[in-house]
Design an enzyme around this catalytic site. Sequence first.
Site, short mmCIF file in Angstrom:
data_model
loop_
_atom_site.label_atom_id
_atom_site.label_comp_id
_atom_site.label_asym_id
_atom_site.label_seq_id
_atom_site.Cartn_x
_atom_site.Cartn_y
_atom_site.Cartn_z
N TYR A 146 7.63 -25.96 8.75
CA TYR A 146 6.47 -25.09 8.56
C TYR A 146 5.24 -25.64 9.26
CZ TYR A 146 9.17 -23.19 4.55
OH TYR A 146 10.12 -22.66 3.74
N HIS A 152 17.30 -28.41 4.76
CA HIS A 152 16.75 -27.07 4.96
C HIS A 152 17.83 -26.02 5.28
CE1 HIS A 152 12.77 -24.93 6.16
NE2 HIS A 152 13.63 -24.07 5.66
#
Length: 274
Positions: free
Chosen positions: A47, A105
């Site tokens: 991010y 992730h």
Amino acid sequence: MLTVNAHGAAIPALGFGVFRMSDAEVETVVPAALEAGFRHFDTAQIYRNEAALGRALQAAGARRDELFLTTKVWVDRYSPDRFAASVDESLDKLKVDRVDLLLLHWPADQVAIADQIEMLSAVQAAGKTRFIGVSNQNITQLRLSVTRSAAPIVTNQIEVHPYLDQRAMAEAAKAAGVAITAYYAMADGAVPRDPELQRIGAKYGKNAAQIALRWLVQQGFVALSKTARPERVAENIAIFDFTLDDGDMAAIAGLARPDGRLVSPAGLAPAWDK
């Protein structure tokens, strides 16, 4: 706030996610999230806003012992020479000695799940995270992770919203003692516009987004909410003062459709039906 408990982890049932937020947006909205009562914050290395979240929490004077911080290791760090170092970088950006929850992730396919889990467990053993988990794994991968991990896998963070039937995964996770953390709850903007969810919302004096978040939490999931607008934050957390009846829970589940999945990036996503 209500918590979801798994293997000793008490995860606040409603989290605040910062996916696709700029640094400026994070630093503007996080103080409002804290003021509204959020203490669970979810970010990720990819991010690129871990540092902004760390700055915002520090500037707001948030007490570390009241926070539940989650971040995720990106797939290009799944190697012995990069994994632990990347976690150290995340901790430095977040301005903490350890996170509360560290996730893989995506499973991808360049590195074996067993090897990913070994690196994740080693970081937990080194004290850099209280708990560990996975994200975007299918049922087969989750079972393998649970079997191979030296420490308990406390959650699988996956796409969940009214248009995607995740009952099979939820049942498998429950059998393994793993909590489900739901992301993409708004289905990329479809939920707030949905006439059926709006109809149900009118019955409770809530909007469609609040209905979807309540539907997730009421199933025992951890739900990640998101907004870049400070004026909307209090609305997102106002889901604990009502209970959806069985008919409405079923009606919302009935919105699921075969093409409901929205997040399945090539090269990262597993074969979901395995």
